[in-house]
Design a protein around this motif. Sequence first.
Motif, short mmCIF file in Angstrom:
data_model
loop_
_atom_site.label_atom_id
_atom_site.label_comp_id
_atom_site.label_asym_id
_atom_site.label_seq_id
_atom_site.Cartn_x
_atom_site.Cartn_y
_atom_site.Cartn_z
N ALA A 79 0.84 -1.20 0.00
CA ALA A 79 0.00 0.00 0.00
C ALA A 79 0.87 1.25 0.00
O ALA A 79 1.93 1.28 0.63
N GLU A 80 0.45 2.28 -0.71
CA GLU A 80 1.23 3.51 -0.82
C GLU A 80 1.34 4.26 0.49
O GLU A 80 2.28 5.04 0.69
N ASP A 81 0.36 4.08 1.38
CA ASP A 81 0.36 4.85 2.63
C ASP A 81 1.09 4.13 3.77
O ASP A 81 1.03 4.56 4.92
N GLU A 82 1.79 3.04 3.47
CA GLU A 82 2.55 2.34 4.50
C GLU A 82 3.72 3.22 4.96
O GLU A 82 4.41 3.82 4.13
N PRO A 83 3.97 3.32 6.27
CA PRO A 83 5.12 4.12 6.75
C PRO A 83 6.44 3.66 6.16
O PRO A 83 7.27 4.46 5.76
N TYR A 121 11.55 5.46 4.44
CA TYR A 121 10.41 6.24 4.94
C TYR A 121 10.33 7.56 4.19
O TYR A 121 11.35 8.07 3.72
N ARG A 122 9.14 8.10 4.14
CA ARG A 122 8.97 9.44 3.55
C ARG A 122 9.08 10.53 4.60
O ARG A 122 9.37 11.68 4.28
N ARG A 123 8.84 10.18 5.87
CA ARG A 123 8.85 11.17 6.95
C ARG A 123 9.71 10.68 8.10
O ARG A 123 9.71 9.49 8.43
N ASP A 137 8.05 8.69 10.96
CA ASP A 137 7.70 7.29 10.76
C ASP A 137 8.81 6.33 11.18
O ASP A 137 8.58 5.12 11.30
N TYR A 153 7.86 2.25 3.05
CA TYR A 153 7.40 2.01 1.69
C TYR A 153 8.34 1.11 0.89
O TYR A 153 8.01 0.68 -0.21
#
Length: 448
Positions: free
Chosen positions: A183-187, A203-205, A208, A189
């Motif tokens: 899933a795209e919204d997984e912490p 991680y994007r953030r 996370d 990715y």
Amino acid sequence: MIFLSAKTQQLLRRVCSSSAAVRWRSAQLRLFCSSSPDDQEKPPPSILRHLTSKIKATGPISVAEYMREVLTNPVTGYYVKNNMLGPDGDFITSPEISQIFGELLGVWVISEWMGAGRPKQLQLVELGPGKGSLACDMIRVFSQLRSVLGDASVSLHLVEVSPTLSRLQAENLTGTSSREADAEDEPVYRSGETAAGLPVSWYRRLDDVPAGFSVFLAHEFFDALPVHKFQRTEKGWREVMVDIDPEKPEQLRFVIAPSPTLASSTLVHADERRDHVEVCAEGGVIVQQLVRRIVEGGGAALIADYGHDGTKTDTFRGFKGHQLHDVLTSPGSADLTADVDFSFLRRMAGEGVACLGPVTQRTFLKNMGIDARLQVLLRNCSDASTRKQLISSYDMLTNSAHMGERFHFLGLLHRSRFTKSEKVSGLKLEKKSPLQLPVAGFTELNFS
């Protein structure tokens, strides 16, 4: 003469005795570039159309918003769609120049882990890891010093917003073993393992990244964060904005806001003496996140970037194909950057952690023993061309005319790092007493 702490000397001897083949990376840094001949090329229509539509709808936008859209817009952002690193990209960083840089930072991480009492967990967290070159060199040191790390659980965590770069990092670090999240919204990715079995997560953030003892590394990360620009006027501080040129609707221009903005009213320090300043509010928020993580979970942060200690004014610039590029021309096709104001980062860190530096890259690397490491590599190398390039890379990293004085290192450490338990004579008690323990890279120490 520079002297290292005993434990750092031991770590360096372990690393320097490695007989691994000499590797080198030849590069030119983006700081030493001339103006680009194609600065006047027509801007790509998509990002320009998006920006002009936004300005027509809401009025001029801040420089920070302009940078954010140009660099990280999820569809057309420069970092999202491009591989901008390396000889074929727009800039090259220190880890691309020499393996020694990453090796010494790897020693620094383990040195600070030891200084914190050898916790059972060590998370290496890199913000904006580029191609993954720095992480590769550091985890190679971890493998060489596996006996020092003992049973500690070691893992690598990469904070990266660029899908293009994350794939490149995965290829360099894990080969074909990485997997993308369902899933795209997984912490997390993307995840995988290095050849040595070290777990790697993307991680994007920063938020996370799991809690726990962590050493955070931000190398040439803060310079790409959006900055607000402010100009002192007769009526007080005013924000510099980006607007459409009324005489050339397909071009953008800088304007001065006629009245105070929320940013100009809140971000300029009351004692500011410069007439023009750049403030990276987002950088301040990230520093505060790092401080919170260090205070709550233990660890340290090392910020390495080109910048100043509250002295420079207008440093906002663009780079394309290793050459200077007009920041408002062809948005989305060039890297945008501004020098890091380390005095602002220290101020944002507050009293929760101990701040060390900034010190110049030359000072930091020499304190870490770069000269000794270079000599080992030269002794193990018989090829004249490679030896010449090793020396050239060393010169690029340390020479005051190159990167040596332009890049700086700032350390954020848990305050317990500077105390030790002392038994009180005659009592079965221990007390914490302040002690200036050596911190590799930031201190010149003489141990007799």
